[in-house]
Design an enzyme around this catalytic site. Structure first.
Site, short mmCIF file in Angstrom:
data_model
loop_
_atom_site.label_atom_id
_atom_site.label_comp_id
_atom_site.label_asym_id
_atom_site.label_seq_id
_atom_site.Cartn_x
_atom_site.Cartn_y
_atom_site.Cartn_z
N GLU A 205 36.68 -3.31 -10.36
CA GLU A 205 35.36 -3.97 -10.30
C GLU A 205 34.69 -3.87 -8.92
N TYR B 179 36.02 -4.41 -5.91
CA TYR B 179 36.50 -5.31 -4.87
C TYR B 179 37.27 -4.53 -3.79
N ARG C 235 45.40 -4.03 -12.05
CA ARG C 235 44.11 -3.77 -12.75
C ARG C 235 43.46 -2.58 -12.09
N HIS D 227 31.02 -4.04 -9.72
CA HIS D 227 29.97 -5.05 -9.97
C HIS D 227 28.58 -4.52 -9.61
N GLN E 133 25.76 -16.25 -21.34
CA GLN E 133 24.87 -17.33 -20.91
C GLN E 133 25.59 -18.53 -20.30
P1 FAD Z 1 15.70 -24.30 -34.34
O1 FAD Z 1 16.55 -23.11 -34.20
O2 FAD Z 1 14.24 -24.11 -34.20
O3 FAD Z 1 16.02 -24.96 -35.74
C1 FAD Z 1 15.28 -26.03 -36.26
C2 FAD Z 1 15.43 -26.06 -37.78
O4 FAD Z 1 14.86 -27.26 -38.27
C3 FAD Z 1 14.71 -24.93 -38.49
O5 FAD Z 1 15.65 -24.20 -39.29
C4 FAD Z 1 13.65 -25.63 -39.33
O6 FAD Z 1 13.46 -25.00 -40.59
C5 FAD Z 1 14.26 -27.01 -39.50
N1 FAD Z 1 13.28 -28.09 -39.77
C6 FAD Z 1 12.22 -28.44 -39.00
N2 FAD Z 1 11.61 -29.52 -39.55
C7 FAD Z 1 12.30 -29.84 -40.66
C8 FAD Z 1 12.16 -30.87 -41.64
N3 FAD Z 1 11.22 -31.81 -41.57
N4 FAD Z 1 13.04 -30.90 -42.68
C9 FAD Z 1 14.02 -29.96 -42.75
N5 FAD Z 1 14.19 -28.99 -41.86
C10 FAD Z 1 13.35 -28.93 -40.82
N6 FAD Z 1 18.81 -18.53 -27.46
C11 FAD Z 1 19.89 -18.18 -26.77
O7 FAD Z 1 20.61 -19.05 -26.30
N7 FAD Z 1 20.24 -16.88 -26.58
C12 FAD Z 1 19.49 -15.88 -27.10
O8 FAD Z 1 19.83 -14.71 -26.91
C13 FAD Z 1 18.36 -16.21 -27.84
N8 FAD Z 1 17.59 -15.25 -28.37
C14 FAD Z 1 16.51 -15.59 -29.10
C15 FAD Z 1 15.74 -14.59 -29.66
C16 FAD Z 1 14.65 -14.90 -30.42
C17 FAD Z 1 13.82 -13.80 -30.98
C18 FAD Z 1 14.32 -16.27 -30.66
C19 FAD Z 1 13.14 -16.62 -31.50
C20 FAD Z 1 15.07 -17.27 -30.09
C21 FAD Z 1 16.17 -16.95 -29.30
N9 FAD Z 1 16.93 -17.92 -28.70
C22 FAD Z 1 18.04 -17.57 -28.00
C23 FAD Z 1 16.55 -19.34 -28.73
C24 FAD Z 1 17.36 -20.14 -29.76
O9 FAD Z 1 17.31 -19.52 -31.01
C25 FAD Z 1 16.78 -21.54 -29.84
O10 FAD Z 1 16.84 -22.12 -28.55
C26 FAD Z 1 17.58 -22.41 -30.79
O11 FAD Z 1 17.56 -21.86 -32.08
C27 FAD Z 1 17.02 -23.83 -30.85
O12 FAD Z 1 17.84 -24.57 -31.69
P2 FAD Z 1 17.37 -25.85 -32.50
O13 FAD Z 1 18.50 -26.13 -33.43
O14 FAD Z 1 16.95 -26.88 -31.56
O15 FAD Z 1 16.06 -25.41 -33.29
P1 NAP Z 2 9.48 -18.89 -22.23
O1 NAP Z 2 10.67 -18.22 -21.69
O2 NAP Z 2 9.09 -20.20 -21.73
O3 NAP Z 2 8.27 -17.87 -22.07
C1 NAP Z 2 7.00 -18.16 -22.47
C2 NAP Z 2 6.04 -17.10 -21.95
O4 NAP Z 2 4.75 -17.40 -22.39
C3 NAP Z 2 6.01 -17.00 -20.46
O5 NAP Z 2 6.03 -15.61 -20.13
C4 NAP Z 2 4.69 -17.65 -20.05
O6 NAP Z 2 4.31 -16.89 -18.96
C5 NAP Z 2 3.84 -17.48 -21.30
N1 NAP Z 2 2.96 -18.62 -21.58
C6 NAP Z 2 3.27 -19.92 -21.60
N2 NAP Z 2 2.19 -20.67 -21.95
C7 NAP Z 2 1.18 -19.81 -22.16
C8 NAP Z 2 -0.18 -19.97 -22.53
N3 NAP Z 2 -0.70 -21.16 -22.76
N4 NAP Z 2 -0.94 -18.87 -22.64
C9 NAP Z 2 -0.43 -17.65 -22.40
N5 NAP Z 2 0.87 -17.45 -22.05
C10 NAP Z 2 1.65 -18.51 -21.93
O7 NAP Z 2 9.63 -19.07 -23.80
P2 NAP Z 2 10.05 -18.07 -24.93
O8 NAP Z 2 9.94 -16.65 -24.54
O9 NAP Z 2 9.29 -18.56 -26.10
O10 NAP Z 2 11.55 -18.41 -25.16
C11 NAP Z 2 11.93 -19.68 -25.65
C12 NAP Z 2 13.31 -20.01 -25.22
O11 NAP Z 2 14.25 -19.19 -25.92
C13 NAP Z 2 13.46 -19.73 -23.75
O12 NAP Z 2 13.63 -20.93 -23.05
C14 NAP Z 2 14.63 -18.84 -23.65
O13 NAP Z 2 15.61 -19.38 -22.79
C15 NAP Z 2 15.22 -18.75 -25.05
N6 NAP Z 2 15.57 -17.34 -25.26
C16 NAP Z 2 16.62 -16.88 -24.61
C17 NAP Z 2 16.95 -15.57 -24.73
C18 NAP Z 2 18.14 -15.03 -24.01
O14 NAP Z 2 18.38 -13.86 -24.06
N7 NAP Z 2 18.91 -15.84 -23.33
C19 NAP Z 2 16.18 -14.73 -25.50
C20 NAP Z 2 15.09 -15.24 -26.17
C21 NAP Z 2 14.78 -16.56 -26.01
P3 NAP Z 2 3.01 -17.15 -18.05
O15 NAP Z 2 2.85 -18.63 -18.00
O16 NAP Z 2 3.31 -16.50 -16.75
O17 NAP Z 2 1.93 -16.44 -18.77
FE1 SF4 Z 3 30.44 -16.18 -22.64
FE2 SF4 Z 3 30.72 -17.73 -24.79
FE3 SF4 Z 3 28.64 -16.07 -24.63
FE4 SF4 Z 3 31.15 -15.17 -25.03
S1 SF4 Z 3 29.91 -16.43 -26.42
S2 SF4 Z 3 29.68 -14.34 -23.61
S3 SF4 Z 3 32.31 -16.57 -23.76
S4 SF4 Z 3 29.05 -17.80 -23.30
#
Ligand code: FAD
Ligand code: NAP
Ligand code: SF4
Length: 679
Positions: free
Chosen positions: A167, A169, A217, A255, A342
């Protein structure tokens, strides 16, 4: 039956003086617990993994001296006092019938403090610190420190040590001419440059005796220009074997390498071919490593003759019972590591104790304790995203009667969009795991039911967990109702048609993911190892020094032209995960995605998107695109909160419904599990 399923993985390995119960090594991983004065939390963490029947645990790295510590306060094995402190760790592992080796890690020029030392005073590209060049005698002292650490590890009750020789080191820094420009006996041709690791191993063997495991390693591919070539790697492996190593483990990439080695987008077992290449060159057991995350993949690695053992580090964070489940016909119950980094690497890079996105108890075994509920209650969980499912299964496991509702016809919430992003296919595993846990724990699942506060009151629930997640934020851009405009949900969930040129508004995690989705054809298969190597330019070290010299990345042309916009002036993607953000940025660069920062959104109409720049709204520019996709962040869905409060029903709010800003699945699952452990 289990032995038939994973016969090689579960076979014991006789090392002559000791026997490992199976072929699974829990690979070394820094968690932050190593750096604590008392090692009780580290002991509890490893004890759970030993109980889960892993064959051999390797600890995170402990420094052999202060100069070699990765950070000023990093754990080290320096004297008898340290050895005594470690007894709680070795005792806990042995009490569970496990075996444990301590990794000795000298960071060399990667050390994040001004005392950093190296063979030559050359700063690493990932460090602000220029190391001090070691004098010739000092090199001897550093070797002696490795030996002392190993002797102390034995005194502490460890079954062996792993000498970290990969890695990038300290040891690696001696091996390559780029980082070792010495003219004394520690520099020069390869046989002189490899003197350091060979002396470390041989002097350690002499000091610890024959019946102590020494794992070396070895960096099988450096992935940096000027890295070792294959002839040198083999030469070192043979010398290390002759010097007394018991096992050779595989290290992949320094790294500072700009090629991903463990991220989720790296195909499973993508580097096992390198360990296979080493088979036959040495007689001692070899360990394959990197992105091996299920027993099936591990068994395949062994069946294909790539290695004698497999190392899995993060998968053991995700599921301490990995081996036990594989050994008892329950491999489909394993909580699979999705390679997201993460909660493990990203935490370490920001000086937080590591954990795991899919298992928040990892490294928190002593503070998240799941005990049977004192009084079983009837609880409704609304929303089956990661927050809701995690809360529901934990509550049910503890004995509550749990009803889990979701308006959608499937569980998973937003993860159903994450799983379609290229390189995020591992989210399917997570959703499959959620489904099995719901069945196992007896959660009553109600899909396709959008519940109201009145229904919850009428159905006599005693408590409600609101996990209703988030909805897209409205950016209020003039013309945003134009038919060209789509939301990320339209694209990823509803699969609405998208044209060949696209502007994405918002460059957060979702904006980046949508860009990665749109530059690929919709019906795309996950790349094979060979395809992935071509994209990133991973060569064979037999033909290309370090596996990279003269090898160019060769990605396919983008399927669409994509522009990624944001209002803020910081570099797009600078807030993505520390360990993975650079990979996403590099992947989009390879696909010619244009990131444009510091814009104002002026207008959307038939002509496309009009933006201007800076506070003075200069240089108005039209982008003639077929579609505009809004990825402008999210807001909480909290419609149930007030009515439930008004009805006097006890309600807890978690996940995105609680706080949408900077929400991710890690926070959602952790918050849900911690709440459910307490109700
Ligand atoms: P949600 O996932 O939004 O789930 C809420 C659920 O509640 C939904 O299924 C909805 O149908 C249900 N619901 C709402 N109101 C009602 C109601 N009244 N009755 C019944 N059901 C209801 N996070 C990461 O950590 N790593 C990633 O790599 C990552 N990649 C992402 C990529 C994309 C494209 C997207 C969109 C998101 C990604 N996220 C990622 C973010 C992650 O998916 C969200 O942070 C997470 O799903 C939030 O979890 P939650 O359970 O709070 O809400
Ligand atoms: P986000 O990370 O908060 O990004 C939102 C984007 O929208 C920013 O680029 C912001 O940039 C822009 N924005 C915010 N308000 C706006 C407005 N009123 N008008 C125009 N642009 C606006 O949110 P997200 O991309 O929706 O992701 C949601 C969450 O999911 C994040 O917190 C992230 O951690 C999680 N997620 C994680 C991963 C992962 O790989 N770990 C992948 C996907 C999602 P400016 O304000 O500069 O324009
Ligand atoms: Fe790390 Fe858990 Fe994500 Fe695996 S699933 S990469 S152990 S945070």
């Amino acid at each position: 039956m289990e032995k038939e399923q994973f016969p090689r993985l579960l076979a014991p390995l006789d090392l002559g003086f000791t026997t490992l119960k199976n072929r699974v090594i829990m690979g070394s991983m820094h968690t932050g617990l190593e750096d604590e004065e008392r090692l009780d939390r580290l002991a509890a963490y490893f004890a759970e993994r030993a109980r889960g029947q892993v064959g051999l645990i390797v600890t995170g790295g402990f420094a052999p001296n202060r100069e070699g510590a990765v950070a000023p306060s990093a754990g080290a094995m320096l004297d008898s006092g340290d050895a005594a402190r470690h007894r709680v760790v070795t005792g806990a592992v042995h009490a569970e019938g496990g075996k444990i080796a301590m990794q000795i890690l000298h960071a060399g020029r990667y050390a994040a403090h001004p005392q950093a030392v190296a063979p030559s005073p050359l700063r690493a590209p990932i460090s602000p610190i220029t190391p001090r060049k070691l004098g010739s005698d000092e090199v001897d002292r550093h070797i002696a420190n490795f030996v002392t650490s190993a002797v102390l590890a034995r005194e502490a009750g460890y079954d062996g040590v792993e000498i970290m020789g990969s890695e990038g080191y300290f040891i690696n820094q001696f091996l390559t001419a780029n980082t070792n420009q010495r003219t004394d006996k520690w520099g020069g041709d390869y046989s002189a440059r490899m003197r350091l690791p060979v002396e470390i191993v041989s002097r350690t063997r002499q000091a610890v005796g024959p019946d102590f495991i020494i794992i070396y390693r070895l960096s099988m591919i450096d992935l940096v220009p000027g890295g070792s070539d294959w002839q040198e790697v083999v030469m070192l492996a043979r010398a290390v074997e002759a010097a007394g190593a018991t096992i050779i483990n595989t290290g992949i990439g320094w790294h500072e390498a700009r090629i991903p080695t463990i991220a989720t987008s790296v195909p499973r077992a993508a580097f096992a071919w390198l360990t296979k290449k080493m088979k036959g060159e040495v007689g001692i057991p070899l360990v394959a490593s990197n992105r091996i995350n299920t027993p099936t993949v591990a068994e395949e690695v062994l069946a294909e003759g790539c290695a004698d053992l497999v190392s899995m580090a993060r998968p053991m964070l995700a599921d301490p019972e990995f081996v036990k489940k594989a050994a008892t016909g329950r491999s489909n119950e394993i909580n699979v590591c999705i390679g997201c980094n993460q909660a493990c690497l990203d935490h370490i890079f920001s000086n937080r104790v590591a954990s795991c996105l899919v298992n928040p108890r990892a490294c928190h075994e002593t503070d998240i304790v799941l005990k049977p509920a004192i009084e079983a209650r009837r609880i409704a969980v609304i929303g089956a995203g990661p927050a809701g499912v995690s809360a529901a299964v934990t509550l049910a496991e503890r004995g509550h009667e749990v009803h889990l509702f979701d308006a959608a016809d499937q569980i998973g919430g937003q993860l159903n969009m994450a799983k379609v992003i290229p390189g995020k296919e591992e989210f399917f595993e997570m959703l499959g795991y959620f489904e099995r846990r719901i069945q196992q724990t007896g959660v009553r699942l109600h899909l396709g039911e959008k519940v109201t506060a009145k229904q919850l009151v009428d159905r006599n629930f005693e408590e409600v967990v609101i996990a209703t997640g988030v909805k897209p934020r409205e950016p209020n851009i003039p013309g945003q109702n134009h038919p060209k405009v789509l939301s990320y949900i339209d694209v990823l969930h509803d699969r609405r048609p998208v044209g060949k040129s696209v502007a994405i508004i918002g460059a957060g995690g979702i904006g980046f993911d949508v860009a990665e989705y749109l530059v690929e054809p919709a019906q795309r298969e996950a790349p094979t190892v060979a395809q992935w190597r071509k994209v990133w330019g991973v060569g064979d070290p037999e033909l290309a020094r370090g596996g990279v010299e003269g090898v160019r990345p060769a990605p396919d042309a983008p399927f669409r032209k994509v522009w990624l916009f944001q209002r803020s002036t910081e570099k797009a993607g600078s807030r993505l995960g520390k360990s993975t953000g650079w990979i996403h940025r590099a992947a989009l660069k390879m696909k010619d995605v244009s990131a444009i920062e510091g814009v104002n959104y002026e207008q959307i109409d038939d002509r496309g998107l009009l933006v201007s720049f800076g506070p003075e709204r200069l240089e108005p520019t039209w982008f003639d695109v077929d579609n505009i996709v809004l990825c402008t962040g999210q807001e909480p869905v909290r419609d149930l909160v007030e009515p439930l409060k008004a009805a006097g029903l006890k309600a807890h709010v978690i996940g995105g419904a609680d706080v949408a800003a900077e929400l991710d699945a890690k926070r959602a699952i952790s918050q849900a599990t911690r709440l459910a452990a307490m109700i």
